[in-house]
Design a protein around this motif. Structure first.
Motif, PDB file in Angstrom:
ATOM      1  N   PRO A 265      62.133  -2.561  50.147  1.00 28.13           N
ATOM      2  CA  PRO A 265      63.030  -2.218  51.264  1.00 28.13           C
ATOM      3  C   PRO A 265      63.213  -0.712  51.437  1.00 28.13           C
ATOM      4  CG  PRO A 265      63.950  -4.020  49.984  1.00 28.13           C
ATOM      5  CD  PRO A 265      62.719  -3.569  49.254  1.00 28.13           C
ATOM      6  N   GLU A 266      63.286   0.041  50.319  1.00 30.14           N
ATOM      7  CA  GLU A 266      63.470   1.502  50.445  1.00 30.14           C
ATOM      8  C   GLU A 266      62.244   2.130  51.120  1.00 30.14           C
ATOM      9  OE1 GLU A 266      62.950   0.327  46.997  1.00 30.14           O
ATOM     10  OE2 GLU A 266      64.760  -0.777  47.510  1.00 30.14           O
ATOM     11  N   GLY A 267      61.066   1.582  50.827  1.00 28.58           N
ATOM     12  CA  GLY A 267      59.829   2.102  51.431  1.00 28.58           C
ATOM     13  C   GLY A 267      59.795   1.806  52.918  1.00 28.58           C
ATOM     14  N   ALA A 268      60.148   0.580  53.272  1.00 28.46           N
ATOM     15  CA  ALA A 268      60.130   0.194  54.689  1.00 28.46           C
ATOM     16  C   ALA A 268      61.162   1.008  55.470  1.00 28.46           C
ATOM     17  CB  ALA A 268      60.419  -1.305  54.818  1.00 28.46           C
ATOM     18  N   ALA A 269      62.358   1.166  54.881  1.00 26.78           N
ATOM     19  CA  ALA A 269      63.421   1.913  55.578  1.00 26.78           C
ATOM     20  C   ALA A 269      63.000   3.370  55.772  1.00 26.78           C
ATOM     21  CB  ALA A 269      64.721   1.839  54.777  1.00 26.78           C
ATOM     22  N   ALA A 270      62.398   3.970  54.743  1.00 26.49           N
ATOM     23  CA  ALA A 270      61.970   5.371  54.855  1.00 26.49           C
ATOM     24  C   ALA A 270      60.901   5.519  55.939  1.00 26.49           C
ATOM     25  CB  ALA A 270      61.435   5.857  53.511  1.00 26.49           C
ATOM     26  N   ALA A 271      60.002   4.548  56.017  1.00 24.33           N
ATOM     27  CA  ALA A 271      58.953   4.617  57.038  1.00 24.33           C
ATOM     28  C   ALA A 271      59.554   4.472  58.435  1.00 24.33           C
ATOM     29  CB  ALA A 271      57.912   3.527  56.789  1.00 24.33           C
ATOM     30  N   LEU A 272      60.540   3.598  58.574  1.00 27.08           N
ATOM     31  CA  LEU A 272      61.194   3.427  59.886  1.00 27.08           C
ATOM     32  C   LEU A 272      61.855   4.740  60.328  1.00 27.08           C
ATOM     33  CD1 LEU A 272      62.651  -0.129  59.292  1.00 27.08           C
ATOM     34  CD2 LEU A 272      61.195   0.499  61.239  1.00 27.08           C
ATOM     35  N   LEU A 273      62.538   5.400  59.392  1.00 25.29           N
ATOM     36  CA  LEU A 273      63.205   6.660  59.743  1.00 25.29           C
ATOM     37  C   LEU A 273      62.160   7.736  60.073  1.00 25.29           C
ATOM     38  CD1 LEU A 273      66.109   6.723  57.114  1.00 25.29           C
ATOM     39  CD2 LEU A 273      66.156   5.883  59.474  1.00 25.29           C
ATOM     40  N   ALA A 274      61.066   7.744  59.324  1.00 22.59           N
ATOM     41  CA  ALA A 274      60.004   8.731  59.588  1.00 22.59           C
ATOM     42  C   ALA A 274      59.397   8.493  60.972  1.00 22.59           C
ATOM     43  CB  ALA A 274      58.918   8.634  58.505  1.00 22.59           C
ATOM     44  N   MET A 275      59.195   7.222  61.330  1.00 25.37           N
ATOM     45  CA  MET A 275      58.620   6.934  62.657  1.00 25.37           C
ATOM     46  C   MET A 275      59.604   7.300  63.763  1.00 25.37           C
ATOM     47  SD  MET A 275      56.279   3.511  62.378  1.00 25.37           S
ATOM     48  CE  MET A 275      57.425   2.406  61.572  1.00 25.37           C
ATOM     49  N   ALA A 276      60.899   7.057  63.504  1.00 22.64           N
ATOM     50  CA  ALA A 276      61.913   7.366  64.524  1.00 22.64           C
ATOM     51  C   ALA A 276      61.935   8.863  64.835  1.00 22.64           C
ATOM     52  CB  ALA A 276      63.288   6.902  64.041  1.00 22.64           C
ATOM     53  N   ASP A 277      61.626   9.675  63.829  1.00 21.40           N
ATOM     54  CA  ASP A 277      61.694  11.132  63.999  1.00 21.40           C
ATOM     55  C   ASP A 277      60.363  11.764  64.368  1.00 21.40           C
ATOM     56  OD1 ASP A 277      64.354  11.163  63.412  1.00 21.40           O
ATOM     57  OD2 ASP A 277      64.080  11.557  61.260  1.00 21.40           O
ATOM     58  N   ARG A 278      59.328  10.954  64.551  1.00 25.20           N
ATOM     59  CA  ARG A 278      58.019  11.585  64.765  1.00 25.20           C
ATOM     60  C   ARG A 278      57.954  12.244  66.143  1.00 25.20           C
ATOM     61  NH1 ARG A 278      57.335   6.614  66.812  1.00 25.20           N
ATOM     62  NH2 ARG A 278      55.774   6.329  68.452  1.00 25.20           N
ATOM     63  N   PRO A 279      57.180  13.328  66.234  1.00 23.67           N
ATOM     64  CA  PRO A 279      57.082  14.009  67.525  1.00 23.67           C
ATOM     65  C   PRO A 279      56.064  13.332  68.441  1.00 23.67           C
ATOM     66  CG  PRO A 279      55.778  15.164  65.891  1.00 23.67           C
ATOM     67  CD  PRO A 279      56.432  14.008  65.171  1.00 23.67           C
ATOM     68  N   ASP A 280      56.098  13.709  69.684  1.00 20.59           N
ATOM     69  CA  ASP A 280      55.046  13.326  70.616  1.00 20.59           C
ATOM     70  C   ASP A 280      53.735  13.990  70.148  1.00 20.59           C
ATOM     71  OD1 ASP A 280      54.784  12.661  73.920  1.00 20.59           O
ATOM     72  OD2 ASP A 280      53.313  14.034  73.053  1.00 20.59           O
ATOM     73  N   SER A 281      52.631  13.225  70.181  1.00 21.21           N
ATOM     74  CA  SER A 281      51.379  13.760  69.639  1.00 21.21           C
ATOM     75  C   SER A 281      50.298  13.961  70.697  1.00 21.21           C
ATOM     76  CB  SER A 281      50.831  12.813  68.558  1.00 21.21           C
ATOM     77  OG  SER A 281      51.641  12.852  67.411  1.00 21.21           O
ATOM     78  N   PHE A 282      50.666  13.900  71.982  1.00 17.03           N
ATOM     79  CA  PHE A 282      49.629  14.056  73.005  1.00 17.03           C
ATOM     80  C   PHE A 282      48.961  15.434  72.929  1.00 17.03           C
ATOM     81  CE2 PHE A 282      51.533  10.321  75.081  1.00 17.03           C
ATOM     82  CZ  PHE A 282      50.358   9.599  75.304  1.00 17.03           C
ATOM     83  N   ALA A 283      49.759  16.487  72.664  1.00 16.78           N
ATOM     84  CA  ALA A 283      49.169  17.828  72.591  1.00 16.78           C
ATOM     85  C   ALA A 283      48.228  17.936  71.390  1.00 16.78           C
ATOM     86  CB  ALA A 283      50.266  18.888  72.509  1.00 16.78           C
ATOM     87  N   THR A 284      48.622  17.283  70.282  1.00 20.33           N
ATOM     88  CA  THR A 284      47.773  17.296  69.080  1.00 20.33           C
ATOM     89  C   THR A 284      46.421  16.671  69.396  1.00 20.33           C
ATOM     90  OG1 THR A 284      49.781  16.975  67.773  1.00 20.33           O
ATOM     91  CG2 THR A 284      47.687  16.560  66.654  1.00 20.33           C
ATOM     92  N   LEU A 285      46.484  15.558  70.114  1.00 19.36           N
ATOM     93  CA  LEU A 285      45.257  14.847  70.463  1.00 19.36           C
ATOM     94  C   LEU A 285      44.408  15.673  71.432  1.00 19.36           C
ATOM     95  CD1 LEU A 285      43.801  12.174  70.051  1.00 19.36           C
ATOM     96  CD2 LEU A 285      45.214  11.193  71.877  1.00 19.36           C
ATOM     97  N   ARG A 286      45.085  16.274  72.406  1.00 22.79           N
ATOM     98  CA  ARG A 286      44.364  17.082  73.399  1.00 22.79           C
ATOM     99  C   ARG A 286      43.659  18.250  72.730  1.00 22.79           C
ATOM    100  NH1 ARG A 286      48.442  17.423  76.853  1.00 22.79           N
ATOM    101  NH2 ARG A 286      49.131  19.363  75.898  1.00 22.79           N
ATOM    102  N   ASP A 287      44.313  18.845  71.713  1.00 23.83           N
ATOM    103  CA  ASP A 287      43.755  20.037  71.074  1.00 23.83           C
ATOM    104  C   ASP A 287      42.760  19.716  69.964  1.00 23.83           C
ATOM    105  OD1 ASP A 287      45.370  21.415  72.737  1.00 23.83           O
ATOM    106  OD2 ASP A 287      46.937  21.833  71.244  1.00 23.83           O
ATOM    107  N   PHE A 288      42.613  18.439  69.632  1.00 25.54           N
ATOM    108  CA  PHE A 288      41.692  18.066  68.549  1.00 25.54           C
ATOM    109  C   PHE A 288      40.268  18.066  69.113  1.00 25.54           C
ATOM    110  CE2 PHE A 288      39.412  14.935  65.924  1.00 25.54           C
ATOM    111  CZ  PHE A 288      39.637  15.488  64.667  1.00 25.54           C
ATOM    112  N   ARG A 289      39.443  18.991  68.636  1.00 25.65           N
ATOM    113  CA  ARG A 289      38.137  19.229  69.266  1.00 25.65           C
ATOM    114  C   ARG A 289      37.005  18.414  68.648  1.00 25.65           C
ATOM    115  NH1 ARG A 289      39.459  20.438  73.964  1.00 25.65           N
ATOM    116  NH2 ARG A 289      41.083  22.006  74.024  1.00 25.65           N
TER     117      ARG A 289
END
Ligand code: MLT
Length: 260
Positions: free
Chosen positions: A175-199
């Motif tokens: 449960p601690e692992g699942a909860a930590a992953a949920l919080l990490a996903m909730a705080d993740r940034p938008d990654s469209f720029a990362t994808l656009r800049d990945f050459r």
């Protein structure tokens, strides 16, 4: 093998031989997700398949956002003698982690394979729902997650055995692992720029019947990265590598042979 990194002992499967490919599973899953694919790649590729911290056979330790997982992947590469960039294959949360790896350690990512995932961040409501779920999981255990997710993970044609096995694996997530992953996903940034800049080369794969990250999410990613190839796999939901392992391995190997 086991790798000790930043307060956690990680379980890593190493399969096959040849140039290395790094696989990153989704939430709340385990490296077993990639077993059928690694088996099909074994004659041509060495697959590195960690259980992310807090999942499967890995310890939990501390998780400070998706960055913890990205840093762990670098430790896995270092411990298995990989110095240069490698193709990174991530499914769903594994895709969020792969994109975080592109931001934090771009020199380690030779090609990106994003499977049943999205580049956007969470809306405020979605992030709040994850925080509520994290609380519930800590109170009631991971079975609540397994119960709520198992039907949506698969295409209707998936076998009852597959559903049973993954329900069992999800319910066993600490449960601690699942909860930590949920919080990490909730705080993740938008990654469209990362994808656009990945050459470097990008392959996008999605199950035609993925109810969690539907094909439209993959199309949005392709708009951001027009050089990306997009493959929509019929009769697969969110768990494409276990639902259609033959087709998935074929698509992946075609791509890997080209990017060598
Ligand atoms: C996953 O499969 O990793 C999760 O469903 C991703 C998510 O909840 O956004």
């Amino acid at each position: 093998m086991r790798i000790d990194v930043a307060g956690a002992s990680l379980h890593v499967e190493v399969r096959g031989s040849g140039p290395t490919v790094l696989f990153v599973h989704g939430f709340p899953l385990t490296g077993e997700l990639w077993s059928p694919v690694a088996e099909r790649l074994a004659g041509e590729r060495r697959s590195l398949i960690p259980d992310l911290r807090g999942h499967g056979r890995s310890g939990v330790g501390e998780v400070t956002g998706l960055r913890s997982h990205a840093d762990d992947l670098v430790a896995v590469l270092d411990a298995t003698g990989v110095a240069g960039p490698v193709p990174v294959v991530g499914l769903s949360m594994g895709g969020y982690v792969a994109l975080e790896l592109c931001r934090a350690h771009p020199e380690r990512v030779g090609a990106l394979v994003l499977v049943d995932t999205r580049a956007g961040g969470d809306s405020q409501e979605a992030a709040q729902a994850r925080r509520d779920t994290a609380r519930r999981v800590l109170e009631q255990g991971s079975t609540v997650l397994a119960d709520s997710m198992v039907e949506r993970l698969f295409a209707p044609s998936a076998s009852p055995e597959l559903r049973r096995r993954w329900h069992e694996l999800m319910a066993a997530t600490p449960p601690e692992g699942a909860a930590a992953a949920l919080l990490a996903m909730a705080d993740r940034p938008d990654s469209f720029a990362t994808l656009r800049d990945f050459r470097r080369p990008v392959l996008l794969v999605v199950g035609a019947e993925d109810a969690i990250t539907p094909p439209d999410e993959a199309r949005l990613m392709q708009e951001a990265a027009p050089h990306a190839r997009l493959e929509v796999i019929p009769e697969a939901g969110h768990m494409t590598p276990v639902e259609q392992p033959d087709r998935f391995a074929e698509v992946l190997l075609d791509f890997l042979r080209e990017v060598r």
